[in-house]
Design an enzyme around this catalytic site. Structure first.
Site, PDB file in Angstrom:
ATOM      1  N   PRO A 101       0.826  -1.209   0.000  1.00  0.00           N
ATOM      2  CA  PRO A 101       0.000   0.000   0.000  1.00  0.00           C
ATOM      3  C   PRO A 101       0.861   1.260   0.000  1.00  0.00           C
ATOM      4  O   PRO A 101       1.877   1.313   0.711  1.00  0.00           O
ATOM      5  CB  PRO A 101      -0.802  -0.105   1.300  1.00  0.00           C
ATOM      6  N   GLY A 105       2.968   3.396   5.459  1.00  0.00           N
ATOM      7  CA  GLY A 105       3.996   3.083   6.468  1.00  0.00           C
ATOM      8  C   GLY A 105       4.629   1.723   6.264  1.00  0.00           C
ATOM      9  O   GLY A 105       5.329   1.223   7.149  1.00  0.00           O
ATOM     10  N   LEU A 106       4.412   1.101   5.094  1.00  0.00           N
ATOM     11  CA  LEU A 106       4.966  -0.243   4.870  1.00  0.00           C
ATOM     12  C   LEU A 106       6.173  -0.228   3.923  1.00  0.00           C
ATOM     13  O   LEU A 106       6.575  -1.267   3.398  1.00  0.00           O
ATOM     14  CB  LEU A 106       3.884  -1.195   4.340  1.00  0.00           C
ATOM     15  N   GLY A 107       6.713   0.951   3.684  1.00  0.00           N
ATOM     16  CA  GLY A 107       7.979   1.031   2.935  1.00  0.00           C
ATOM     17  C   GLY A 107       7.834   0.924   1.432  1.00  0.00           C
ATOM     18  O   GLY A 107       8.783   0.517   0.758  1.00  0.00           O
ATOM     19  N   SER A 108       6.674   1.320   0.892  1.00  0.00           N
ATOM     20  CA  SER A 108       6.464   1.130  -0.543  1.00  0.00           C
ATOM     21  C   SER A 108       7.493   1.906  -1.379  1.00  0.00           C
ATOM     22  O   SER A 108       8.026   1.379  -2.356  1.00  0.00           O
ATOM     23  CB  SER A 108       5.024   1.470  -0.919  1.00  0.00           C
ATOM     24  N   ALA A 110      10.624   2.890  -0.621  1.00  0.00           N
ATOM     25  CA  ALA A 110      11.966   2.293  -0.555  1.00  0.00           C
ATOM     26  C   ALA A 110      11.998   0.967  -1.316  1.00  0.00           C
ATOM     27  O   ALA A 110      12.992   0.645  -1.982  1.00  0.00           O
ATOM     28  CB  ALA A 110      12.377   2.086   0.904  1.00  0.00           C
ATOM     29  N   ALA A 111      10.903   0.208  -1.259  1.00  0.00           N
ATOM     30  CA  ALA A 111      10.874  -1.095  -1.953  1.00  0.00           C
ATOM     31  C   ALA A 111      10.934  -0.899  -3.465  1.00  0.00           C
ATOM     32  O   ALA A 111      11.643  -1.632  -4.174  1.00  0.00           O
ATOM     33  CB  ALA A 111       9.625  -1.875  -1.550  1.00  0.00           C
ATOM     34  N   ASP A 152      14.377   2.172   6.665  1.00  0.00           N
ATOM     35  CA  ASP A 152      13.555   1.541   5.620  1.00  0.00           C
ATOM     36  C   ASP A 152      14.432   0.932   4.523  1.00  0.00           C
ATOM     37  O   ASP A 152      14.270  -0.234   4.153  1.00  0.00           O
ATOM     38  CB  ASP A 152      12.585   2.562   5.000  1.00  0.00           C
TER      39      ASP A 152
HETATM   40  C1  MEV Z   1       9.355   5.176   8.704  1.00  0.00           C
HETATM   41  O1  MEV Z   1       9.249   3.813   8.345  1.00  0.00           O
HETATM   42  C2  MEV Z   1       9.924   5.292  10.074  1.00  0.00           C
HETATM   43  C3  MEV Z   1      10.155   6.728  10.554  1.00  0.00           C
HETATM   44  O2  MEV Z   1      10.878   6.603  11.776  1.00  0.00           O
HETATM   45  C4  MEV Z   1      10.942   7.553   9.570  1.00  0.00           C
HETATM   46  C5  MEV Z   1      12.379   7.105   9.416  1.00  0.00           C
HETATM   47  O3  MEV Z   1      12.901   6.378  10.242  1.00  0.00           O
HETATM   48  O4  MEV Z   1      12.992   7.528   8.422  1.00  0.00           O
HETATM   49  C6  MEV Z   1       8.852   7.432  10.857  1.00  0.00           C
END
Ligand code: MEV
Length: 317
Positions: A101, A105-108, A110-111, A152
């Site tokens: 998604p 917050g699931l790293g889309s 960076a992936a 990430d």
């Molecule tokens: C994001 O997955 C985690 C955060 O701490 C941001 C980061 O570490 O870059 C919110």
């Protein structure tokens, strides 16, 4: 040149998000049930440098040259060209798809970058180390959200559970037995760049308060690492709860996340907390293997738009 396909997993932060940006440790694990996938195909009939980018999930279907130079995909391509001292790509089509998604917050982001860098390197016949992939992805991440911690790109590049602290060598965590998580999506899109920048503003105006909460998160994370390594997973429940309260105190949880966290605990989860940037996106519940369905159902009943069940496999260092 044959077509090349590379993929990269999503990730969840188990402990330490936000505090990790300020030098405290954090723990993250890959989520292999969701993936970003990049295919690079040669177009021998086109001129060198003519590169099509197709990313149907984000409605991109255009020439690379028509993408803004600041676009993360352009920056990722530039990183690859720079690494190998190459001026332009051979004519090709880059197709990007992802089941991770977006802004959850699931790293889309960076992936996609990790898969793209690996696919382009292979397409160019160049070998690239994990370290280079991780570093180049970090450069792209900086464009995404200003001051990323680097966690990430690290967990997604190496696809292993990590204990991460800025400026320290990467520590992979040995996990003696499987950890099971149910991930619940609030359905609310919340780009990490925004929560990270809001926390930065708040930290600037109330530094002592934020530093104190970050210290607490850091201590929770250190304890959690020891519990994970020793296999005392039930002790992680109260640590997840304490970490979630800290995240509420710095204003990155939300009503929807709190409702899902409570629902998971009421359904019998060992522990639950928001995960990643927050204000929306996803929460995680640590569960016993035989509880996954009941916790997932309870999250849906309380408003989750989707759930993902993931097993973090035992690892040896
Ligand atoms: C994001 O997955 C985690 C955060 O701490 C941001 C980061 O570490 O870059 C919110």
């Amino acid at each position: 040149m044959p077509a090349v396909t590379k993929s990269a997993p999503g990730k969840i932060i188990l402990f330490g998000e936000h505090a990790v940006v300020y030098g405290r440790p954090a723990i993250a694990v890959p989520v292999n049930q969701v993936k970003a996938r990049v295919i690079v195909m040669a177009n021998p009939e086109s001129d060198p440098g003519v590169v099509w980018v197709l990313a149907p999930d984000i409605e991109i279907n255009l020439l690379l040259n028509d993408l803004s130079r600041e676009h993360p995909l352009s920056i990722a391509v530039d990183q690859v060209l720079k690494s190998f001292g190459i001026k332009r790509l051979p004519a090709c089509t880059i197709k990007i798809t992802s089941t991770i998604p977006i802004a959850g917050g699931l790293g889309s982001g960076a992936a996609i970058t990790v898969a793209l860098i690996r696919a382009l390197s292979a397409f160019l016949g160049q070998s690239i180390s994990d370290e280079q992939v991780c570093e180049s992805t970090f450069e792209v991440e900086k464009y995404f959200h200003g001051s990323p911690s680097g966690i990430d790109n690290t967990v997604i590049t190496y696809e292993r559970p990590v204990y991460y602290q800025k400026g320290e060598p990467i520590e992979f965590i040995e996990i003696p037995k499987s950890l099971w998580f149910v991930i619940g999506d609030t359905g609310i899109s919340s780009p990490t760049s925004m929560t990270v920048s809001d926390v930065r503003k708040a930290w600037n105006s109330k530094t002592a308060y934020y530093e104190n909460v970050f210290d607490q998160i850091g201590e929770i994370t250190v304890q959690a690492k020891n519990k994970v390594k020793s296999g005392y997973f039930t002790d992680l429940g109260s640590l997840m709860e304490a970490n979630h309260i800290c995240l509420q105190r710095i204003g990155v949880s939300s009503k929807e996340l709190d409702i899902l966290v409570t629902a998971a605990i009421e359904a019998g989860a060992i522990g639950a907390k928001m995960s990643g940037g927050g204000r929306g996106g996803n929460m995680i519940a640590l569960v016993h293997a035989n509880q996954v369905s009941q916790v997932a159902q309870s999250l849906i009943d309380r408003g989750a738009t989707n759930t993902i069940i993931t097993e973090v496999y035992p690892t040896r260092i």
